[in-house]
Every structure is written in structure tokens, then in C-alpha cells.
Design a protein around this motif. Structure first.
Motif, PDB file in Angstrom:
ATOM      1  N   VAL A   1     -14.135   7.746   0.909  1.00  0.00           N
ATOM      2  CA  VAL A   1     -14.225   7.746  -0.554  1.00  0.00           C
ATOM      3  C   VAL A   1     -15.666   8.133  -0.887  1.00  0.00           C
ATOM      4  O   VAL A   1     -16.545   7.284  -0.936  1.00  0.00           O
ATOM      5  CB  VAL A   1     -13.881   6.353  -1.152  1.00  0.00           C
ATOM      6  CG1 VAL A   1     -13.869   6.413  -2.678  1.00  0.00           C
ATOM      7  CG2 VAL A   1     -12.546   5.840  -0.630  1.00  0.00           C
TER       8      VAL A   1
ATOM      9  N   ASN B   1      -3.819   0.655   0.696  1.00  0.00           N
ATOM     10  CA  ASN B   1      -3.314   1.996   1.017  1.00  0.00           C
ATOM     11  C   ASN B   1      -3.706   2.423   2.423  1.00  0.00           C
ATOM     12  O   ASN B   1      -2.878   2.925   3.190  1.00  0.00           O
ATOM     13  CB  ASN B   1      -3.834   3.026  -0.002  1.00  0.00           C
ATOM     14  CG  ASN B   1      -3.290   2.786  -1.405  1.00  0.00           C
ATOM     15  OD1 ASN B   1      -2.361   2.000  -1.602  1.00  0.00           O
ATOM     16  ND2 ASN B   1      -3.874   3.445  -2.393  1.00  0.00           N
ATOM     17  N   VAL B   2      -4.963   2.223   2.771  1.00  0.00           N
ATOM     18  CA  VAL B   2      -5.419   2.673   4.082  1.00  0.00           C
ATOM     19  C   VAL B   2      -4.788   1.796   5.175  1.00  0.00           C
ATOM     20  O   VAL B   2      -4.449   2.278   6.259  1.00  0.00           O
ATOM     21  CB  VAL B   2      -6.972   2.766   4.124  1.00  0.00           C
ATOM     22  CG1 VAL B   2      -7.626   1.407   4.286  1.00  0.00           C
ATOM     23  CG2 VAL B   2      -7.443   3.726   5.199  1.00  0.00           C
TER      24      VAL B   2
ATOM     25  N   GLN C   1      -6.817  -1.971  -3.903  1.00  0.00           N
ATOM     26  CA  GLN C   1      -5.680  -1.059  -3.722  1.00  0.00           C
ATOM     27  C   GLN C   1      -5.958  -0.023  -2.625  1.00  0.00           C
ATOM     28  O   GLN C   1      -5.062   0.318  -1.845  1.00  0.00           O
ATOM     29  CB  GLN C   1      -5.325  -0.369  -5.057  1.00  0.00           C
ATOM     30  CG  GLN C   1      -4.015   0.419  -5.011  1.00  0.00           C
ATOM     31  CD  GLN C   1      -2.797  -0.479  -4.684  1.00  0.00           C
ATOM     32  OE1 GLN C   1      -2.589  -1.501  -5.328  1.00  0.00           O
ATOM     33  NE2 GLN C   1      -2.013  -0.120  -3.655  1.00  0.00           N
ATOM     34  N   ASP C   2      -7.225   0.442  -2.528  1.00  0.00           N
ATOM     35  CA  ASP C   2      -7.599   1.371  -1.445  1.00  0.00           C
ATOM     36  C   ASP C   2      -7.394   0.688  -0.084  1.00  0.00           C
ATOM     37  O   ASP C   2      -6.916   1.308   0.874  1.00  0.00           O
ATOM     38  CB  ASP C   2      -9.083   1.758  -1.523  1.00  0.00           C
ATOM     39  CG  ASP C   2      -9.425   2.597  -2.756  1.00  0.00           C
ATOM     40  OD1 ASP C   2      -8.517   3.250  -3.295  1.00  0.00           O
ATOM     41  OD2 ASP C   2     -10.608   2.586  -3.154  1.00  0.00           O
ATOM     42  N   GLN C   3      -7.790  -0.568  -0.005  1.00  0.00           N
ATOM     43  CA  GLN C   3      -7.632  -1.320   1.256  1.00  0.00           C
ATOM     44  C   GLN C   3      -6.160  -1.393   1.633  1.00  0.00           C
ATOM     45  O   GLN C   3      -5.782  -1.175   2.786  1.00  0.00           O
ATOM     46  CB  GLN C   3      -8.214  -2.737   1.124  1.00  0.00           C
ATOM     47  CG  GLN C   3      -9.723  -2.755   0.911  1.00  0.00           C
ATOM     48  CD  GLN C   3     -10.311  -4.161   0.816  1.00  0.00           C
ATOM     49  OE1 GLN C   3      -9.591  -5.155   0.879  1.00  0.00           O
ATOM     50  NE2 GLN C   3     -11.624  -4.251   0.642  1.00  0.00           N
TER      51      GLN C   3
ATOM     52  N   ALA D   1      -1.645   7.900   0.089  1.00  0.00           N
ATOM     53  CA  ALA D   1      -2.993   7.780  -0.484  1.00  0.00           C
ATOM     54  C   ALA D   1      -3.965   7.293   0.587  1.00  0.00           C
ATOM     55  O   ALA D   1      -5.129   7.699   0.627  1.00  0.00           O
ATOM     56  CB  ALA D   1      -2.970   6.822  -1.675  1.00  0.00           C
ATOM     57  N   GLY D   2      -3.471   6.436   1.475  1.00  0.00           N
ATOM     58  CA  GLY D   2      -4.312   5.908   2.550  1.00  0.00           C
ATOM     59  C   GLY D   2      -4.740   6.977   3.530  1.00  0.00           C
ATOM     60  O   GLY D   2      -5.847   6.949   4.063  1.00  0.00           O
TER      61      GLY D   2
ATOM     62  N   ILE E   1      -7.927   8.614   2.469  1.00  0.00           N
ATOM     63  CA  ILE E   1      -9.108   7.768   2.721  1.00  0.00           C
ATOM     64  C   ILE E   1      -9.487   7.840   4.206  1.00  0.00           C
ATOM     65  O   ILE E   1     -10.653   7.958   4.572  1.00  0.00           O
ATOM     66  CB  ILE E   1      -8.840   6.301   2.306  1.00  0.00           C
ATOM     67  CG1 ILE E   1      -8.563   6.211   0.800  1.00  0.00           C
ATOM     68  CG2 ILE E   1     -10.016   5.401   2.706  1.00  0.00           C
ATOM     69  CD1 ILE E   1      -8.134   4.840   0.323  1.00  0.00           C
TER      70      ILE E   1
ATOM     71  N   GLY F   1       0.786  -1.220   0.000  1.00  0.00           N
ATOM     72  CA  GLY F   1       0.000   0.000   0.000  1.00  0.00           C
ATOM     73  C   GLY F   1       0.820   1.274   0.000  1.00  0.00           C
ATOM     74  O   GLY F   1       1.995   1.290   0.351  1.00  0.00           O
TER      75      GLY F   1
ATOM     76  N   LEU G   1     -14.335  -0.050  -0.803  1.00  0.00           N
ATOM     77  CA  LEU G   1     -12.911   0.195  -1.079  1.00  0.00           C
ATOM     78  C   LEU G   1     -12.389  -0.828  -2.082  1.00  0.00           C
ATOM     79  O   LEU G   1     -12.595  -2.030  -1.913  1.00  0.00           O
ATOM     80  CB  LEU G   1     -12.091   0.068   0.215  1.00  0.00           C
ATOM     81  CG  LEU G   1     -12.395   1.046   1.364  1.00  0.00           C
ATOM     82  CD1 LEU G   1     -11.580   0.669   2.605  1.00  0.00           C
ATOM     83  CD2 LEU G   1     -12.108   2.487   0.963  1.00  0.00           C
ATOM     84  N   LYS G   2     -11.702  -0.351  -3.118  1.00  0.00           N
ATOM     85  CA  LYS G   2     -11.028  -1.272  -4.041  1.00  0.00           C
ATOM     86  C   LYS G   2      -9.873  -1.942  -3.296  1.00  0.00           C
ATOM     87  O   LYS G   2      -9.403  -1.403  -2.283  1.00  0.00           O
ATOM     88  CB  LYS G   2     -10.448  -0.497  -5.227  1.00  0.00           C
ATOM     89  CG  LYS G   2     -11.493   0.202  -6.073  1.00  0.00           C
ATOM     90  CD  LYS G   2     -10.806   0.708  -7.368  1.00  0.00           C
ATOM     91  CE  LYS G   2     -11.663   1.701  -8.114  1.00  0.00           C
ATOM     92  NZ  LYS G   2     -11.611   3.062  -7.532  1.00  0.00           N
TER      93      LYS G   2
END
Ligand code: HEC
Ligand code: HEC
Length: 233
Positions: free
Chosen positions: A50, A113-114, A109-111, A41-42, A45, A37, A106-107
């Protein structure tokens, strides 16, 4: 693989560290490959969510992921652990009506990142310089540091650290969980509404813990947090 784990479960406190190393190896191997991640970016979020579907994590878990009552702390938890929990909420292997839509929004990649962002924050739980010696009359301290050997309950410390500060990326910090949340997770394993996790380690332990045990353990950790204000981790 279970052989290594059960082997590990039957020993005394702080038996050679290589046991934990062996276990870490198996646990890491049992966790599915995860995207790495981007903490920056995280962070966005965490503070903004988002829109429109996913609320800011901070609105429930606190501005610095410190947690609040029924909302568990996220700060300082391992990225692999956090990511695995988000995936579990999304797939329904860990059932929770509040977190399910959040995780589904969350996609992957979002997961990642966060998860990387919260993993980068301090948990506020210091690892002790030496392992505390528990008072045999203090049930919570004894369970946390020694376990209950005749019943096959290993010391929580052997996987979660002496102050519950967490070990590596897959053994979460439990030192700041409040008693009600800790109990809800033990119940979730007993009832099958939380997946068994790596090597089913917690599933087996949860089945052997009474509500009184859990309350005592949570109280013990809460005392450590006040007695030794954190400097590290
Ligand atoms: C509306 C409140 C709310 C929001 C917003 C929220 N959460 Fe949660 N979260 C919860 C609750 C309640 C739980 C406890 C679930 C349970 O009991 O299993 C939880 C649990 C979690 C867990 C499991 C923690 C652990 O120790 O196992 C993770 C990871 C998590 N949330 C991540 C996030 C992330 C990332 C966001 C933002 C994208 C977020 N949450 C937004 C309420 C919320
Ligand atoms: C042999 C290793 C091991 C031991 C010993 C152990 N745990 Fe765990 N524990 C784990 C693992 C692995 C997880 C993560 C499970 C998952 O990924 O769902 C976990 C997760 C937890 C969680 C959930 C944390 C959260 O934020 O939701 C709680 C609560 C917990 N353990 C309590 C305990 C208690 C109390 C003890 C001592 C009686 C204990 N554990 C002993 C391996 C262990």
C-alpha cells in the motif's frame, strides 16, 4: 476454559478426536470477531503493498507467500490466524520491528483482505494418509508425534497436524518453519514478546521446550517435507 485445555494437554497421542474438536470450539470462541476478507483485494496488497508506507508482502515473504529463511511462509495459513497476527503486530502484543510498521499501515479491512488472499494459496504441505509411527530414538519425530508425556508436553501433531500442515483456521502450519524462526517464536513466548495466543496454549508448551527440542522438531518436519512432496493443502 483453561480446564478444557489442560485436560487436553495431559493425554496421550491421538486420543479421541473429539478432544481436538472440543479444543477447536474453545479456541474459535476465544478469538475476537474478525472482518471477513476479499482475497482479490488482498492479492494486490501482497504484490504491490500500500504505497508509500507498506512494502509488498511478496518482497519478503516470497511471490507466492512461500517464505524465505527468517521470513515465515504465509501461504495456506488460516485467515483467522494471519489476521490475528497482523493485529498483534499493530498493537504491539507481538513485538517485531519489521512487521510493526507494515501492520500499522494496513486498515483492519486491508488486514482481512490480505489474510484471505494468503489463506487461499496452497501451503505445499501434504497431510499424510496415515499417522506416522515415530522411531523412539528420533527425538524430533517423537516430540512432534507423541510429545513428552511425563513433562506435560503434548504432541505438536495434535494441534498442528502430523506433518505440521495446520488444523482449521487457528492452528497454524509449522511444517515449513525453519529452525531459527521456530526458535525465535518459542523464545518470544518465553520472554513475553509474543502474546500468549488462544488459551495460552503455546505459552505453556514453549516454557517446556529446550533449544535442542526445537532444533530436533524443526529437523523432523524438514525431513517430512523432502520425503513427501506435497500434493494437497
Ligand atoms: C521487510 C520485510 C517484510 C515485509 C515487507 C513483510 N513482512 Fe511479514 N514478516 C516479516 C518478518 C521478519 C516476520 C517474522 C516476525 C517475527 O519474527 O515475529 C514476518 C511475519 C509475518 C507474519 C506472521 C507469520 C506467522 O507465521 O506467524 C504475518 C502474518 C506477516 N508477516 C504478514 C505480512 C503481510 C500481510 C505483509 C504485506 C502487507 C508483510 N508481512 C510484509 C517481514 C516482512
Ligand atoms: C494444544 C494445542 C497445541 C499444541 C499441542 C502445540 N501447539 Fe503450537 N500453536 C498452537 C496455537 C493455538 C498457535 C497459534 C498461537 C497464536 O495465535 O499466537 C500455535 C503456534 C505455534 C508456532 C508459531 C507458528 C508461527 O508461524 O509463528 C510454533 C512455532 C508452534 N506453535 C510450535 C509448536 C511445537 C513445536 C509444538 C510441539 C512441541 C506445538 N506447537 C504444539 C497450539 C498448539
Amino acid at each position: 476454559m483453561m480446564k478444557a485445555a489442560s485436560d487436553f494437554l495431559c493425554f496421550g497421542p491421538y486420543r479421541p478426536l473429539y478432544k481436538l474438536t472440543t479444543l477447536l470450539f474453545f479456541v474459535a470462541g476465544s478469538v475476537h470477531a474478525q472482518a471477513s476478507g476479499d482475497a482479490k483485494a488482498g492479492e494486490s496488497i501482497a504484490s504491490k503493498g500500500v504505497p508509500p508506507a507498506v512494502a509488498a508482502c511478496s518482497s519478503c515473504h516470497g511471490a507466492k507467500g512461500e517464505g524465505l529463511a527468517a521470513f515465515p511462509p504465509l501461504a495456506g495459513q488460516g485467515a483467522a490466524y494471519l489476521q490475528a497476527q497482523l493485529a498483534a503486530f499493530a498493537s504491539g502484543t507481538r513485538k517485531n520491528a519489521v512487521m510493526e510498521p507494515v501492520a500499522k499501515g494496513l486498515k483492519a479491512q486491508d488486514q482481512a483482505n490480505v489474510a484471505a488472499y494468503f489463506a487461499s494459496l496452497p501451503s505445499g504441505i501434504a497431510s499424510p494418509k496415515s499417522v506416522p509411527v515415530p522411531d523412539p530414538k528420533d527425538v524430533g519425530a517423537w516430540l512432534a508425534l507423541r510429545g513428552r508425556m511425563n513433562d506435560g508436553v503434548p504432541a505438536c501433531a495434535s494441534c498442528h497436524g502430523p506433518h505440521g500442515e495446520g488444523v482449521g483456521s487457528n492452528f497454524p502450519a509449522i511444517g515449513k518453519l525453519n529452525a531459527a524462526y521456530m526458535q525465535s517464536q518459542i523464545d518470544a513466548w518465553k520472554q513475553g514478546s509474543r502474546g500468549p495466543g488462544p488459551l495460552e496454549l503455546m505459552l505453556h508448551i514453549a516454557k517446556k521446550l529446550s533449544n535442542q527440542d526445537v532444533e530436533a522438531i524443526a529437523q523432523y518436519y524438514a525431513k517430512q517435507a523432502t520425503a513427501a512432496p506435497a500434493t494437497s493443502k
